[in-house]
Design a protein around this motif. Sequence first.
Motif, PDB file in Angstrom:
ATOM      1  N   LEU A  62     -14.359 -41.318   2.801  1.00 25.87           N
ATOM      2  CA  LEU A  62     -13.293 -40.819   3.663  1.00 25.87           C
ATOM      3  C   LEU A  62     -13.468 -41.294   5.098  1.00 25.87           C
ATOM      4  N   ALA A  63     -14.681 -41.203   5.605  1.00 24.70           N
ATOM      5  CA  ALA A  63     -14.936 -41.616   6.985  1.00 24.70           C
ATOM      6  C   ALA A  63     -14.619 -43.094   7.178  1.00 24.70           C
ATOM      7  N   ALA A  64     -15.056 -43.922   6.236  1.00 26.60           N
ATOM      8  CA  ALA A  64     -14.814 -45.361   6.353  1.00 26.60           C
ATOM      9  C   ALA A  64     -13.336 -45.682   6.183  1.00 26.60           C
ATOM     10  N   ALA A  65     -12.677 -45.009   5.249  1.00 24.52           N
ATOM     11  CA  ALA A  65     -11.248 -45.252   5.034  1.00 24.52           C
ATOM     12  C   ALA A  65     -10.436 -44.866   6.261  1.00 24.52           C
ATOM     13  N   ARG A  66     -10.709 -43.686   6.791  1.00 23.39           N
ATOM     14  CA  ARG A  66      -9.940 -43.209   7.939  1.00 23.39           C
ATOM     15  C   ARG A  66     -10.166 -44.082   9.166  1.00 23.39           C
ATOM     16  N   ALA A  67     -11.382 -44.545   9.344  1.00 21.62           N
ATOM     17  CA  ALA A  67     -11.685 -45.380  10.508  1.00 21.62           C
ATOM     18  C   ALA A  67     -11.079 -46.770  10.389  1.00 21.62           C
ATOM     19  N   SER A  68     -10.758 -47.180   9.153  1.00 21.92           N
ATOM     20  CA  SER A  68     -10.306 -48.553   8.918  1.00 21.92           C
ATOM     21  C   SER A  68      -8.822 -48.656   8.591  1.00 21.92           C
ATOM     22  N   GLY A  69      -8.111 -47.541   8.636  1.00 25.52           N
ATOM     23  CA  GLY A  69      -6.681 -47.582   8.362  1.00 25.52           C
ATOM     24  C   GLY A  69      -6.316 -47.638   6.898  1.00 25.52           C
ATOM     25  N   VAL A  70      -7.268 -47.303   6.023  1.00 24.36           N
ATOM     26  CA  VAL A  70      -6.982 -47.243   4.594  1.00 24.36           C
ATOM     27  C   VAL A  70      -6.216 -45.952   4.302  1.00 24.36           C
ATOM     28  N   GLU A  71      -5.148 -46.047   3.534  1.00 23.82           N
ATOM     29  CA  GLU A  71      -4.363 -44.866   3.182  1.00 23.82           C
ATOM     30  C   GLU A  71      -5.217 -43.930   2.332  1.00 23.82           C
ATOM     31  N   VAL A  72      -5.182 -42.636   2.643  1.00 22.21           N
ATOM     32  CA  VAL A  72      -5.939 -41.643   1.887  1.00 22.21           C
ATOM     33  C   VAL A  72      -4.968 -40.662   1.231  1.00 22.21           C
ATOM     34  N   LEU A  73      -5.139 -40.476  -0.087  1.00 22.12           N
ATOM     35  CA  LEU A  73      -4.341 -39.515  -0.827  1.00 22.12           C
ATOM     36  C   LEU A  73      -5.264 -38.583  -1.598  1.00 22.12           C
ATOM     37  N   ILE A  98      -3.315 -22.901 -11.749  1.00 22.12           N
ATOM     38  CA  ILE A  98      -3.738 -22.637 -10.367  1.00 22.12           C
ATOM     39  C   ILE A  98      -2.470 -22.460  -9.543  1.00 22.12           C
ATOM     40  N   PRO A  99      -2.148 -21.228  -9.173  1.00 22.60           N
ATOM     41  CA  PRO A  99      -0.925 -20.997  -8.399  1.00 22.60           C
ATOM     42  C   PRO A  99      -1.044 -21.564  -6.986  1.00 22.60           C
ATOM     43  N   PRO A 100       0.076 -21.880  -6.356  1.00 29.77           N
ATOM     44  CA  PRO A 100       0.032 -22.456  -5.009  1.00 29.77           C
ATOM     45  C   PRO A 100      -0.567 -21.525  -3.963  1.00 29.77           C
ATOM     46  N   SER A 101      -0.604 -20.221  -4.238  1.00 34.34           N
ATOM     47  CA  SER A 101      -1.151 -19.273  -3.264  1.00 34.34           C
ATOM     48  C   SER A 101      -2.665 -19.129  -3.348  1.00 34.34           C
ATOM     49  N   LEU A 102      -3.306 -19.742  -4.343  1.00 29.88           N
ATOM     50  CA  LEU A 102      -4.744 -19.572  -4.544  1.00 29.88           C
ATOM     51  C   LEU A 102      -5.527 -20.486  -3.608  1.00 29.88           C
ATOM     52  N   ALA A 103      -6.234 -19.896  -2.657  1.00 26.71           N
ATOM     53  CA  ALA A 103      -6.981 -20.686  -1.678  1.00 26.71           C
ATOM     54  C   ALA A 103      -8.062 -21.537  -2.335  1.00 26.71           C
ATOM     55  N   GLU A 104      -8.645 -21.014  -3.419  1.00 29.65           N
ATOM     56  CA  GLU A 104      -9.708 -21.746  -4.101  1.00 29.65           C
ATOM     57  C   GLU A 104      -9.192 -22.996  -4.804  1.00 29.65           C
ATOM     58  N   GLY A 105      -7.881 -23.148  -4.899  1.00 26.39           N
ATOM     59  CA  GLY A 105      -7.309 -24.337  -5.510  1.00 26.39           C
ATOM     60  C   GLY A 105      -7.237 -25.525  -4.582  1.00 26.39           C
ATOM     61  N   LEU A 106      -7.572 -25.324  -3.320  1.00 26.25           N
ATOM     62  CA  LEU A 106      -7.522 -26.409  -2.340  1.00 26.25           C
ATOM     63  C   LEU A 106      -8.875 -27.106  -2.225  1.00 26.25           C
ATOM     64  N   PRO A 107      -8.909 -28.298  -1.639  1.00 24.57           N
ATOM     65  CA  PRO A 107     -10.179 -29.003  -1.454  1.00 24.57           C
ATOM     66  C   PRO A 107     -11.102 -28.233  -0.524  1.00 24.57           C
ATOM     67  N   PRO A 108     -12.419 -28.404  -0.680  1.00 26.38           N
ATOM     68  CA  PRO A 108     -13.351 -27.796   0.259  1.00 26.38           C
ATOM     69  C   PRO A 108     -13.171 -28.406   1.645  1.00 26.38           C
ATOM     70  N   ALA A 109     -13.626 -27.704   2.649  1.00 29.97           N
ATOM     71  CA  ALA A 109     -13.388 -28.128   4.034  1.00 29.97           C
ATOM     72  C   ALA A 109     -13.855 -29.550   4.304  1.00 29.97           C
ATOM     73  N   GLU A 110     -14.992 -29.932   3.710  1.00 30.99           N
ATOM     74  CA  GLU A 110     -15.548 -31.247   4.005  1.00 30.99           C
ATOM     75  C   GLU A 110     -14.751 -32.395   3.387  1.00 30.99           C
ATOM     76  N   LEU A 111     -13.832 -32.075   2.464  1.00 22.05           N
ATOM     77  CA  LEU A 111     -13.011 -33.108   1.842  1.00 22.05           C
ATOM     78  C   LEU A 111     -11.520 -32.877   2.076  1.00 22.05           C
ATOM     79  N   ALA A 112     -11.179 -31.933   2.917  1.00 27.32           N
ATOM     80  CA  ALA A 112      -9.782 -31.559   3.121  1.00 27.32           C
ATOM     81  C   ALA A 112      -8.986 -32.692   3.751  1.00 27.32           C
ATOM     82  N   PRO A 113      -7.690 -32.778   3.425  1.00 31.50           N
ATOM     83  CA  PRO A 113      -6.838 -33.783   4.061  1.00 31.50           C
ATOM     84  C   PRO A 113      -6.843 -33.640   5.574  1.00 31.50           C
ATOM     85  N   VAL A 114      -6.732 -34.756   6.250  1.00 35.79           N
ATOM     86  CA  VAL A 114      -6.697 -34.799   7.711  1.00 35.79           C
ATOM     87  C   VAL A 114      -5.358 -35.391   8.137  1.00 35.79           C
ATOM     88  N   GLY A 115      -4.780 -34.815   9.178  1.00 38.67           N
ATOM     89  CA  GLY A 115      -3.511 -35.336   9.675  1.00 38.67           C
ATOM     90  C   GLY A 115      -2.420 -35.249   8.626  1.00 38.67           C
TER      91      GLY A 115
END
Length: 217
Positions: A62-73, A98-115
Amino acid sequence: MMPTLPRRDEPFSPGQTALLLVDMQRIWLEPGLDPGHPDWGADHYFYRQTREVVIPNQQRLLAAARASGVEVLHTIIQSLTEDGRDRSLDHKLTPIHIPPSLAEGLPPAELAPVGDEIILPKTSSGIFNSTNVDYLLRNLGIRHLVVAGVLTDQCVDMTVRDGADRGYLVTCVADACAAPTQARHDIALKAFGGYCWVTDTATVEARFQALGRVGGA
């Protein structure tokens, strides 16, 4: 004459490369949350492997992709409705919901989407089957699809095979993926290796960084 065909491991192209993280969600990654495996303790192979190897390697990607302009999905297993009536028949039978309201269904903080990184909910093993990811990747001009995530022998497998069938040059980052056992992981890589370039985090990280240098030149 037939045109010269690309190699699966040809160099990534600036503006045509995307990193896709598959199903990196708290419910699968944190001990005690997965209703399908209440017997797995924190010392289970899967949790140790994801905690000690996979997540740190994905952070590097993620760090290398974001720093280099690689699209992240990001893709996650998540129903569109609270009661899951929209999910696939397979997910109803399994059952996985996994309902949309379930917080545990999202990525952990260290892998969460940015921007404005794209996150796609799906209700099937294959992201190409239950999302518009193919449409999105083509709109983004993507040629090289780099895949990492869980499980190696299920949703990662489907992503690799379906992506290859749709004409993408797919890379699977082996040490940024995991299955419930090392054997299942290894067997899966051998089984779908013909559809992609199987490599490691250090190699992909270096390639992403090289793209950044090209883009900044």
